[in-house]
Motif scaffolding. Structure first.
Motif, short mmCIF file in Angstrom:
data_model
loop_
_atom_site.label_atom_id
_atom_site.label_comp_id
_atom_site.label_asym_id
_atom_site.label_seq_id
_atom_site.Cartn_x
_atom_site.Cartn_y
_atom_site.Cartn_z
N GLN A 80 1.07 -1.30 -0.04
CA GLN A 80 -0.53 -0.15 -0.24
C GLN A 80 0.84 1.49 0.24
O GLN A 80 2.08 0.87 0.52
N TYR A 137 -5.24 -3.89 -8.22
CA TYR A 137 -4.86 -2.54 -7.70
C TYR A 137 -6.40 -2.53 -7.44
O TYR A 137 -7.29 -1.74 -8.02
N ASN A 161 -7.44 1.02 -5.62
CA ASN A 161 -7.89 2.82 -5.63
C ASN A 161 -8.59 2.63 -4.06
O ASN A 161 -9.55 2.81 -3.93
N ASP A 171 -11.52 -0.23 -9.53
CA ASP A 171 -9.91 -1.63 -9.63
C ASP A 171 -9.82 -2.45 -11.10
O ASP A 171 -10.73 -2.78 -11.12
N ASP A 227 -1.73 9.74 -4.84
CA ASP A 227 -2.12 8.46 -4.65
C ASP A 227 -1.94 7.07 -3.62
O ASP A 227 -1.05 7.53 -2.57
N ILE A 234 -2.78 3.94 -3.08
CA ILE A 234 -3.30 2.39 -3.82
C ILE A 234 -2.74 1.04 -3.13
O ILE A 234 -1.61 0.94 -2.62
N THR A 258 -2.32 -3.08 -3.11
CA THR A 258 -1.92 -3.80 -3.97
C THR A 258 -1.65 -5.12 -3.78
O THR A 258 -1.60 -5.74 -2.51
#
Length: 269
Positions: free
Chosen positions: A30, A58, A60, A81, A98, A100, A102
Motif C-alpha cells: 500500500q 490494484y 484504489n 479497481d 495516490d 493504492i 496492491t
C-alpha cells in the motif's frame, strides 16, 4: 520513476503472505501516506514497470490515475479497481495523493488461488469487480489500517484456495521448472530444465504457455533479467554477470536493453 533502476519500494509499505499462500502470492502493498515520503512521491510523475507476468490487483483508495498499456492510455477512476497481468511494459501515471492497495501474485498464482487462468488477462485491464466480491472490495476501501486490509483479502484468498479442488498438474510442473532454473543459478536452458524433470522440451513449452502465457525461454529470460538487474543496482561493485548465467558483462548489458529498452549506463547513480 523506472522500476528496478530506481527504488519504487520506498514509497510503499509491504506485507508477505501467510505460509499457505507463499508459493502463489508475492506480496501485499500500500502507498505510504506520511510526510516522510512525500518528497519522493512528488519527485516522480510516473512509474514504469517492466514485464513480470505477475497478475496484480490494484485497489484504489485515493485519486484517479492513468495507466499506459500496449500504447493505449486508460483512465482509472477513483472508484475503479483493476487486475493487470504485466505481460509487457506498464506505466502508471502518479499523483502525490495516490493511495493504492496492491496484491501481487506469482505467475500462475491467480489460477492456483482463484481458479482463473492468467492467459485470458494478457494485454487487458480487467475490472476487479469481475474477480472479487463487491463487499470485500468495499471493506478494503474503508478507512482501516494496512494490516486490516491484508487480513481481509488474505482471509478471502485462503477460503477460495481451499475450495480449488483441482490443483492443476501443469501449474505444479511449471513451478518445479522455475525452481530448478533458479536453483541452477539461471545457468540451464529450457532443454536442460526439461531433462532435470524428466519431461520433453515440447511438453515444457506447452505447460508454460498454458499456465503463464509465454514460452519458458522467454519467461526465464525475463526472470533472469529482473533478478540480475536488481542485484546489479543494489551492489554494483560486487556484481558478477556469470553468477546469473551471462557469458560476460556485454551479454548482461545487451540483455538489459532487450528486457527494459534502456541502457544500464543511462541510470548511473
Amino acid at each position: 520513476m523506472v522500476e528496478i533502476f530506481q527504488n519504487i519500494r520506498k514509497i510503499y509499505m509491504f506485507s508477505k503472505p501467510c505460509e499457505e499462500l507463499a508459493n502463489h502470492v508475492e506480496f501485499y502493498s500500500q502507498s505510504i501516506l506520511n510526510h516522510s515520503v512525500q518528497h519522493p512521491k512528488n519527485q516522480f510523475s510516473s512509474v514504469k514497470m517492466f514485464p513480470s507476468w505477475t497478475p496484480t490487483f490494484y485497489i484504489n483508495l485515493g485519486s484517479p490515475y492513468y495507466i499506459d498499456l500496449k500504447h493505449t492510455r486508460y483512465h482509472v477512476k477513483d472508484d475503479k479497481d483493476v487486475l493487470i497481468l504485466r505481460n509487457g511494459d506498464v506505466t502508471r501515471h502518479k499523483l502525490p495523493t495516490d493511495n493504492i492497495f496492491t496484491v501481487k501474485f506469482n505467475p500462475g498464482g491467480l489460477e492456483a488461488v482463484l481458479n482463473i487462468n492468467q492467459v485470458f488477462v494478457i494485454d487487458k485491464i480487467i475490472d476487479l469487480n469481475h474477480i472479487l466480491p463487491w463487499q470485500l472490495i468495499q471493506k478494503i476501501k474503508q478507512p482501516i489500517s494496512f494490516e486490516e486490509r491484508v487480513e481481509s483479502i488474505q482471509s478471502y484468498l485462503l477460503e477460495m484456495y481451499g475450495k480449488v479442488s483441482n490443483k492443476d498438474h501443469y501449474l505444479k510442473i511449471v513451478n518445479h521448472c522455475i525452481g530448478e532454473y533458479q536453483a541452477s543459478g539461471m545457468q540451464l536452458n529450457t532443454s536442460k530444465v526439461a531433462e532435470k524433470l524428466f519431461i520433453t522440451s515440447k511438453s515444457i513449452n506447452r505447460y508454460f504457455n498454458r499456465v503463464i502465457g509465454v514460452p519458458p525461454k522467454n519467461y526465464f529470460s525475463i526472470l533472469r533479467g529482473r533478478i540480475a538487474l536488481t542485484a546489479f543496482i543494489n551492489d554494483r561493485a560486487s556484481f558478477v554477470p556469470t553468477d546469473y548465467g551471462y557469458y560476460d558483462a556485454n551479454h548482461f548489458r545487451k540483455d538489459v536493453v532487450n528486457f527494459t529498452g534502456q541502457r544500464v549506463t543511462k541510470h548511473q547513480l
